[in-house]
Write a protein that holds these residues in place. Structure first.
Motif, PDB file in Angstrom:
ATOM      1  N   GLN A   1      10.269  12.060 -24.945  1.00 34.08           N
ATOM      2  CA  GLN A   1      11.524  11.742 -24.180  1.00 34.08           C
ATOM      3  C   GLN A   1      11.038  11.723 -22.656  1.00 34.08           C
ATOM      4  OE1 GLN A   1      14.647  14.678 -25.125  1.00 34.08           O
ATOM      5  NE2 GLN A   1      14.227  14.306 -27.400  1.00 34.08           N
ATOM      6  N   GLY A   2       9.835  12.460 -22.342  1.00 33.46           N
ATOM      7  CA  GLY A   2       9.669  12.646 -21.003  1.00 33.46           C
ATOM      8  C   GLY A   2      10.195  14.001 -20.393  1.00 33.46           C
TER       9      GLY A   2
ATOM     10  N   ALA B   1      11.725  15.321 -17.922  1.00 30.31           N
ATOM     11  CA  ALA B   1      13.091  15.483 -17.329  1.00 30.31           C
ATOM     12  C   ALA B   1      13.970  15.497 -18.187  1.00 30.31           C
ATOM     13  CB  ALA B   1      13.349  14.344 -16.232  1.00 30.31           C
ATOM     14  N   ALA B   2      13.791  14.429 -19.278  1.00 31.97           N
ATOM     15  CA  ALA B   2      14.864  14.292 -20.222  1.00 31.97           C
ATOM     16  C   ALA B   2      14.978  15.197 -21.430  1.00 31.97           C
ATOM     17  CB  ALA B   2      14.866  12.451 -20.805  1.00 31.97           C
TER      18      ALA B   2
ATOM     19  N   SER C   1       1.532  11.202 -17.434  1.00 29.08           N
ATOM     20  CA  SER C   1       2.715  10.549 -16.899  1.00 29.08           C
ATOM     21  C   SER C   1       3.612  11.761 -16.474  1.00 29.08           C
ATOM     22  CB  SER C   1       3.506  10.006 -18.108  1.00 29.08           C
ATOM     23  OG  SER C   1       3.914  11.016 -19.033  1.00 29.08           O
ATOM     24  N   GLU C   2       3.391  12.994 -16.430  1.00 22.28           N
ATOM     25  CA  GLU C   2       4.275  14.000 -15.861  1.00 22.28           C
ATOM     26  C   GLU C   2       3.855  14.694 -14.562  1.00 22.28           C
ATOM     27  OE1 GLU C   2       7.096  13.995 -16.697  1.00 22.28           O
ATOM     28  OE2 GLU C   2       7.223  13.237 -18.808  1.00 22.28           O
TER      29      GLU C   2
ATOM     30  N   ARG D   1       4.138  14.114 -11.822  1.00 18.30           N
ATOM     31  CA  ARG D   1       5.373  13.740 -10.753  1.00 18.30           C
ATOM     32  C   ARG D   1       6.474  14.839 -11.074  1.00 18.30           C
ATOM     33  NH1 ARG D   1       7.334   7.841 -12.899  1.00 18.30           N
ATOM     34  NH2 ARG D   1       7.923   8.704 -15.047  1.00 18.30           N
TER      35      ARG D   1
ATOM     36  N   ALA E   1     -16.156   3.941  -8.083  1.00 14.12           N
ATOM     37  CA  ALA E   1     -15.123   4.592  -8.214  1.00 14.12           C
ATOM     38  C   ALA E   1     -14.040   3.750  -8.853  1.00 14.12           C
ATOM     39  CB  ALA E   1     -14.425   5.079  -6.887  1.00 14.12           C
ATOM     40  N   VAL E   2     -14.062   2.456  -8.475  1.00 20.78           N
ATOM     41  CA  VAL E   2     -12.893   1.612  -8.927  1.00 20.78           C
ATOM     42  C   VAL E   2     -13.214   1.189 -10.584  1.00 20.78           C
ATOM     43  CG1 VAL E   2     -12.171  -0.845  -8.953  1.00 20.78           C
ATOM     44  CG2 VAL E   2     -12.407   0.709  -6.976  1.00 20.78           C
TER      45      VAL E   2
ATOM     46  N   ALA F   1     -11.127   1.808 -14.050  1.00 24.18           N
ATOM     47  CA  ALA F   1     -10.549   1.006 -14.735  1.00 24.18           C
ATOM     48  C   ALA F   1     -11.162   1.117 -16.251  1.00 24.18           C
ATOM     49  CB  ALA F   1     -11.422  -0.343 -14.250  1.00 24.18           C
ATOM     50  N   MET F   2     -12.272   1.835 -16.456  1.00 16.16           N
ATOM     51  CA  MET F   2     -12.805   1.993 -17.674  1.00 16.16           C
ATOM     52  C   MET F   2     -12.036   3.210 -18.286  1.00 16.16           C
ATOM     53  SD  MET F   2     -16.944   2.277 -17.011  1.00 16.16           S
ATOM     54  CE  MET F   2     -17.594   2.562 -18.743  1.00 16.16           C
TER      55      MET F   2
ATOM     56  N   ALA G   1      -8.855   3.814 -17.630  1.00 16.96           N
ATOM     57  CA  ALA G   1      -7.481   3.195 -17.946  1.00 16.96           C
ATOM     58  C   ALA G   1      -7.532   2.529 -19.297  1.00 16.96           C
ATOM     59  CB  ALA G   1      -7.194   2.353 -16.822  1.00 16.96           C
ATOM     60  N   MET G   2      -8.627   1.750 -19.437  1.00 13.91           N
ATOM     61  CA  MET G   2      -8.867   0.896 -20.772  1.00 13.91           C
ATOM     62  C   MET G   2      -8.761   1.863 -21.758  1.00 13.91           C
ATOM     63  SD  MET G   2     -11.604  -1.964 -21.788  1.00 13.91           S
ATOM     64  CE  MET G   2     -12.970  -0.865 -21.736  1.00 13.91           C
TER      65      MET G   2
ATOM     66  N   GLY H   1      -5.672   3.848 -22.624  1.00 12.29           N
ATOM     67  CA  GLY H   1      -4.606   2.980 -23.253  1.00 12.29           C
ATOM     68  C   GLY H   1      -4.331   3.240 -24.692  1.00 12.29           C
TER      69      GLY H   1
ATOM     70  N   TRP I   1      -0.664   3.400 -28.040  1.00 12.40           N
ATOM     71  CA  TRP I   1      -0.313   2.635 -29.182  1.00 12.40           C
ATOM     72  C   TRP I   1      -0.958   3.174 -30.535  1.00 12.40           C
ATOM     73  CZ3 TRP I   1      -4.591   0.746 -31.719  1.00 12.40           C
ATOM     74  CH2 TRP I   1      -5.473   0.448 -30.777  1.00 12.40           C
TER      75      TRP I   1
ATOM     76  N   ARG J   1       9.068   6.764  -8.260  1.00 14.99           N
ATOM     77  CA  ARG J   1       8.544   7.942  -7.807  1.00 14.99           C
ATOM     78  C   ARG J   1       8.774   9.244  -8.853  1.00 14.99           C
ATOM     79  NH1 ARG J   1      11.005   7.845  -2.547  1.00 14.99           N
ATOM     80  NH2 ARG J   1      11.521   5.731  -2.772  1.00 14.99           N
TER      81      ARG J   1
ATOM     82  N   ALA K   1      14.809   9.359 -15.811  1.00 16.69           N
ATOM     83  CA  ALA K   1      15.879  10.597 -15.998  1.00 16.69           C
ATOM     84  C   ALA K   1      15.780  11.668 -14.708  1.00 16.69           C
ATOM     85  CB  ALA K   1      14.992  11.399 -16.950  1.00 16.69           C
TER      86      ALA K   1
ATOM     87  N   ARG L   1      11.420   4.099 -23.054  1.00 22.49           N
ATOM     88  CA  ARG L   1      11.837   5.307 -23.731  1.00 22.49           C
ATOM     89  C   ARG L   1      13.184   5.717 -23.089  1.00 22.49           C
ATOM     90  NH1 ARG L   1       7.577   9.853 -21.846  1.00 22.49           N
ATOM     91  NH2 ARG L   1       8.128   9.881 -19.785  1.00 22.49           N
TER      92      ARG L   1
ATOM     93  N   ALA M   1      -6.487  -3.408 -25.181  1.00 20.75           N
ATOM     94  CA  ALA M   1      -7.491  -2.532 -24.287  1.00 20.75           C
ATOM     95  C   ALA M   1      -7.653  -3.044 -22.925  1.00 20.75           C
ATOM     96  CB  ALA M   1      -8.719  -2.297 -24.876  1.00 20.75           C
TER      97      ALA M   1
ATOM     98  N   ALA N   1      -4.630  -2.847 -20.718  1.00 13.25           N
ATOM     99  CA  ALA N   1      -4.565  -1.232 -20.235  1.00 13.25           C
ATOM    100  C   ALA N   1      -5.310  -1.151 -19.055  1.00 13.25           C
ATOM    101  CB  ALA N   1      -4.924  -0.259 -21.354  1.00 13.25           C
ATOM    102  N   MET N   2      -6.663  -1.874 -19.257  1.00 14.32           N
ATOM    103  CA  MET N   2      -7.632  -1.448 -18.128  1.00 14.32           C
ATOM    104  C   MET N   2      -7.017  -2.204 -16.786  1.00 14.32           C
ATOM    105  SD  MET N   2     -11.615  -2.874 -17.920  1.00 14.32           S
ATOM    106  CE  MET N   2     -11.287  -4.301 -18.249  1.00 14.32           C
TER     107      MET N   2
ATOM    108  N   TRP O   1      -3.059   3.448  -8.997  1.00 14.61           N
ATOM    109  CA  TRP O   1      -3.701   3.967  -7.983  1.00 14.61           C
ATOM    110  C   TRP O   1      -3.790   3.109  -6.767  1.00 14.61           C
ATOM    111  CZ3 TRP O   1      -7.930   1.009  -6.514  1.00 14.61           C
ATOM    112  CH2 TRP O   1      -8.424   0.352  -7.725  1.00 14.61           C
TER     113      TRP O   1
ATOM    114  N   ARG P   1      -9.600   1.083   0.319  1.00 15.36           N
ATOM    115  CA  ARG P   1     -10.996   0.746   0.761  1.00 15.36           C
ATOM    116  C   ARG P   1     -11.412  -0.847   0.719  1.00 15.36           C
ATOM    117  NH1 ARG P   1     -15.438   1.472  -2.247  1.00 15.36           N
ATOM    118  NH2 ARG P   1     -14.189   2.724  -3.479  1.00 15.36           N
TER     119      ARG P   1
ATOM    120  N   HIS Q   1     -12.260  -6.663 -11.363  1.00 14.66           N
ATOM    121  CA  HIS Q   1     -11.429  -6.468 -12.633  1.00 14.66           C
ATOM    122  C   HIS Q   1     -11.494  -7.584 -13.715  1.00 14.66           C
ATOM    123  CE1 HIS Q   1      -9.875  -2.947 -10.667  1.00 14.66           C
ATOM    124  NE2 HIS Q   1      -9.483  -2.583 -11.864  1.00 14.66           N
TER     125      HIS Q   1
ATOM    126  N   LEU R   1     -14.894  -7.427 -14.952  1.00 15.51           N
ATOM    127  CA  LEU R   1     -15.331  -6.442 -15.825  1.00 15.51           C
ATOM    128  C   LEU R   1     -14.598  -6.448 -17.263  1.00 15.51           C
ATOM    129  CD1 LEU R   1     -16.540  -3.353 -15.599  1.00 15.51           C
ATOM    130  CD2 LEU R   1     -14.256  -2.590 -14.906  1.00 15.51           C
TER     131      LEU R   1
END
Lengths: 202, 202, 202, 202
Positions: free
Chosen positions: A27-28, A30-31, A112-113, A115, A155-156, A160-161, A163-164, A167, A171, B26, B30, B115, B160, B163-164, B171, B177, B187, B190
């Motif tokens: 639910q997150g 806040a929820a 995700s939390e 924030r 860094a980038v 990216a890796m 994130a992939m 992911g 699912w 931000r 919720a 959700r 995948a 997601a990447m 970010w 930069r 990207h 990659l």
DNA sequence: AATGAATGAGAGTTCATTCAT
DNA sequence: GATGAATGAACTCTCATTCAT
């Protein structure tokens, strides 16, 4: 004064953390409300406060413990991989994917939390997260220096890796079509193929 | 956001949507409250209801419009790319990355607030999202059939890759930069490197 | 207040009463909570109930014991003063002021927390308080009958005198500018001057 | 935007203040709860917040407004009394007693709920209270300098006089045995007799 | 006599939403 | 189209109290 035998405080605390992990994942933060959490644990809402300081503190504790476990697991995997760079890189990626399948709820929360954390708490989690990312960027830099990898921007590319590979926890289902080992192999290969240096490349 | 003199209904509605996009991005849906939203627009909370049906309806409208815009932009990019498969695949990836940099707030909402939608609304957004993913899986299948790509599992690989490439919106900062073009190129390369079929591969 | 090694039940009970007196004096009965009280005593909240029946009973006991002590002290002072009316009146006033300086916390509680008592408890404290006031009204009536005092209304005058002399406990500090004896003399004179019959008065 | 005709916001706000004054007077601030307050006003608890910022802010506003009214009334009474010192002193005392009979609820709150105020709020009320006491001490000092009064210690005497005259609001009832005028005369005489200089005194 | 965990009621406060004006 | 006041439900959290150990 010794802890009373048969006291189930520790058990309740663990149950609260487990239930909170599931509820926040679904639910997150806040929820999620503490009535539902208490109901899932089987106690009254006010009784939660025998085990947690506040809703916010509960979230922080979950995230901190998770990040600590991720770091510890990663370091153990790297240690087990031995000194060879490509072994270590592969170990990092394998561990990352496997961990993200097996503990996808904690991962999703940690991602995700952020924030929802108060500034001070957020800063501490961000520091742990940075330490984790630093493990990968260090490996990438070594690989570039050794002429094994082709990484235009460390860094980038690391972002990216990650994130992939991260992911997958959004699912993956344990009863899905593909098994864990296949998914690990597939993802690690996909990621490595993206950065491996090849002869016909400059 | 100061109250614009002579503002009319449409302008207020647009201001509400813009402010809501920022706040949800931000804080999460919720955690966003209509008091803050109204304050940012410069009206009283009750006045929001001259423009929206409910907090839920506002979220759904934002997500639906965003997904429609993403699909339309993708299709336009594919049309412009011509018939060649690799051109179309590259066009899809380029567009995806660029769009995710330029509209990262809407993207982040679309990815994280599913959700928060009521079941019926969620189903409609999921349908649009599936349509988008289908664009990529179709291209991957064509590429495999043509012997150009090496993709062990089309569905998993598509996830995948997305997601990447989607990770960038978590970010990316316009004053960072690297410029947009560099990031797009980095990207896309990659991602493509991960699936291109090579001679020395089986 | 640190936990005394080897403390027994009576000592803990006394510590609870002492701590409660201070807390109620400073915060008021309704605002005082048993967590803070237990913490000041150095035990857990639940352990309080080995020594008290309830928060309400604790308040009642404190007030009752205080009123009994006040009455006993007053009667002792009157006994020591001998039979002369003015001596007895002066003794009453002196004792009142002195007692209100020395035990201002209990006094303040007795004066301000009547409303916090349940009806039955309140009735019993009010009875003790009336008995105390009756000591003064009796003296005033005697003085009027003997032609020594000029008191237009005995009941109202008694209230006013007690209010004046009781006021001291709301500001007196042991380390203040004036000593106890000076303050006693000053207040008793102020009160007596207000009611002494003089020749040039009708 | 003009206030809507017939809007009863101001009326509700006044009703809240009136009801709160009675409830705090009877139960004390800590023991009063907002559900009872809302019920007495005839609205829902949450609706209180359309008119007040918090329970604490409500108390502070009541106390501040009361102290301002007391000061203003006192100054008006002094102005009306003319320049003669004894007239002014008598005017101060008369006004004090009358005001304390007529607005005994506000007075009792101002005297007993200082401890319920947060530090910053308390400091502001204490400043107003000091300004009020300064009115009396100034008159006493003048009287001593003019040889009209016999006051061993101005500050302590002022406290004692105010305590006596303030005491009336803890028992006065409009339907009591004595009328307002009688009570005012009785108290003012009692207080003045305590400090008037007499021939046969040193 | 003390503990720690539980209770159940209730606290102050926030919230999305409604509606007469 | 906007307002301010109202709603009613829900929120996190606190409280006095109980009780098995």
């Amino acid at each position: 004064m010794a802890r009373t035998t048969g006291s189930n405080g520790a058990r309740t605390h663990a149950a609260i953390r487990a239930a909170a992990t599931g509820l926040i994942y679904r639910q997150g933060f806040a929820a999620m409300n503490l009535r539902d959490l208490a109901a899932e644990v089987g106690i009254q809402p006010g009784s939660l406060y025998n085990h947690i300081d506040s809703k916010q503190a509960l979230l922080f504790d979950l995230m901190q413990d998770h990040m600590a476990a991720l770091l510890a697991g990663t370091d153990a995997a790297l240690d087990a991989a031995g000194p060879a760079l490509m072994d270590r890189l592969r170990a990092f990626l394998d561990h990352h994917v496997l961990y993200h399948m097996e503990r996808r709820e904690e991962i999703a929360i940690a991602n995700s939390e952020l924030r929802a954390l108060e500034p001070e708490n957020r800063a501490r989690i961000v520091a742990l997260r940075s330490a984790y990312e630093a493990r990968l960027t260090a490996l990438l830099r070594e690989g570039v220096a050794a002429g094994l990898l082709s990484v235009p921007d460390v860094a980038v590319t690391a972002y990216a890796m990650l994130a992939m590979l991260t992911g997958i926890c959004s699912w993956y289902r344990p009863d899905g079509r593909l098994g864990k080992e296949e998914l690990v192999a597939l993802h690690t290969a996909l990621a490595l193929n993206g950065i491996l240096r090849r002869q016909h490349q400059a």
